[in-house]
Scaffold this motif. Sequence first.
Motif, short mmCIF file in Angstrom:
data_model
loop_
_atom_site.label_atom_id
_atom_site.label_comp_id
_atom_site.label_asym_id
_atom_site.label_seq_id
_atom_site.Cartn_x
_atom_site.Cartn_y
_atom_site.Cartn_z
N TYR A 53 5.15 -5.45 -17.53
CA TYR A 53 6.60 -5.35 -17.48
C TYR A 53 7.14 -6.63 -16.87
N SER A 54 8.05 -7.28 -17.58
CA SER A 54 8.56 -8.56 -17.11
C SER A 54 10.07 -8.64 -17.32
N ASP A 109 8.53 -4.52 -22.04
CA ASP A 109 7.29 -3.75 -21.97
C ASP A 109 6.32 -4.28 -23.03
N THR A 110 5.13 -4.70 -22.59
CA THR A 110 4.14 -5.25 -23.50
C THR A 110 2.80 -4.59 -23.25
N GLN A 123 -6.33 3.82 -11.27
CA GLN A 123 -4.97 3.33 -11.34
C GLN A 123 -4.90 1.93 -10.75
N ASN A 124 -4.14 1.08 -11.40
CA ASN A 124 -3.88 -0.25 -10.90
C ASN A 124 -2.42 -0.60 -11.10
N ILE A 125 -1.78 -1.14 -10.06
CA ILE A 125 -0.44 -1.72 -10.15
C ILE A 125 -0.49 -3.02 -9.37
N GLU A 126 -0.08 -4.13 -9.97
CA GLU A 126 -0.07 -5.39 -9.25
C GLU A 126 0.99 -6.31 -9.84
N THR A 127 1.57 -7.12 -8.97
CA THR A 127 2.59 -8.07 -9.39
C THR A 127 1.94 -9.39 -9.75
N ASP A 158 12.73 -13.46 -11.86
CA ASP A 158 11.53 -13.85 -12.61
C ASP A 158 10.40 -12.99 -12.04
N TYR A 159 10.37 -11.74 -12.51
CA TYR A 159 9.49 -10.74 -11.92
C TYR A 159 8.61 -10.15 -13.01
N LYS A 160 7.33 -10.01 -12.69
CA LYS A 160 6.39 -9.48 -13.66
C LYS A 160 5.35 -8.64 -12.93
N PHE A 161 5.12 -7.44 -13.42
CA PHE A 161 4.03 -6.63 -12.87
C PHE A 161 3.32 -5.92 -14.00
#
Length: 444
Positions: free
Chosen positions: A289-290, A328-329, A193-197, A218-221
């Motif tokens: 996700y942005s 969502d991309t 699992q990976n989650i990062e901003t 202006d948020y993207k993770f």
Amino acid sequence: MRPNKWKIYLSAVFLMLAATYTLNAQQGLSPLGMKMAWPLPSWSPAQAIDTGLVINLPSFYLSGYHTGPNIWKGIERNQNGDPFIDLDKWIDQLDSNNEFLAELELTTLAVSWRNNNNQWGIHHAVRTQAGANYSKDLAVILSRGNADFIDQTIDIGPSVRWNSFHEIGLQYAYHVPGKWTLGVRVKRLQGLQNIETAKNALSLYTDPEFYQLTFDVDYKFRQAGILTIEDNEAILLEPNRPWRNFSFARNGGWAFDLGASFTVSENISVQAAILDLGWIHWQHNAREYSSKDIYTFDGIDVKDIIDLDTLNLEAELDSVREKLGFQDTSINYTNSLPLRAMATIHIKANDNHRFALSGIYRKVEGMDPDLGLAVQWNADWFSWLSVGLQYGIQNKQYDHLGINILIDLKYVQLYGWTDSMFHFNRDRDIHVNGGFGAVLTFTR
């Protein structure tokens, strides 16, 4: 009601913070100077064993830190005298910007074998690295809502990194007895699992007249692995097929460890290593996700959004999701492992007493480097018992006192260590750590 993204996300944040207070620690220094007859898979591949076979049984290792106040600073007592955590009191003592980093490593099995000048090894481990940068204002918003920030613009965007993966490592070392040793370890990684901003710009303004909330975002993770987000709302584990998902072909990566040791004289040796030169390529369930815009909400207290007892929660959540929804991309991406480097000078005073001077460096992307220096004394109290004491400096803190214990029962060795025996008593910036394990040795 279906589980919502806000509930799970906020619960995860506070669970990570709670875990940090039980697990948090700086990178360990004690193992570098211990009297060990075996190599640790997470340290230098140039660690030598005597001729024969060594089997590392499951071992546990914890590492990380938190820059905020000790959780005990938030403990109060109710009218009955029972203790409870006053979260608001604890939050009031946070720094303007705070950082935590936690690392957990479980080595399930490691085997090393040496024949004359050649040494081979294989191991399996599961590793988790989690970290975040967050503001005090964000903690206040989540705990008390936005009432404290009327007619103010505050920055509340957290930066988060969470990386979990399997690793299988193959090690080889070549020894020239009495002179030098060179070692290399190649590790095949499989990301769990990976989650990062990637961007974390998020500001909030509360209108003093109509109590409107204005978010400038202006948020993207990005995230990948066994968790997934559906319809911008639910976070789900993949059902009923955990073993089918265990494949090094997807979310795969590589890492390399390099190590060397040199014998300066009969009583002095030097060892150095660079570890975790590697990466993971994330492609299974990999999404980005942005959100980038300015959003306004009418008459909402942020606390209502996270208060699960509020009657109009669903309506408020629908409004937030509609206006603040993330795009969502599907993507593939690669990230690197936190780089580690270490060096130790070993000095043998006599057959029963040894000294070591150790230094360590670790760099996590987006965070300040983790630096440490320690001096250690080890003594054989009995033929079966070795005890070491250590004084260390870590991230400009000068009160790290450590201890390590090795119990040698001929074919079975047990060990444990910590660099920070008394840091639980600090008011803030707590750095504590530890590790333990068992080894079977069949050497001569």
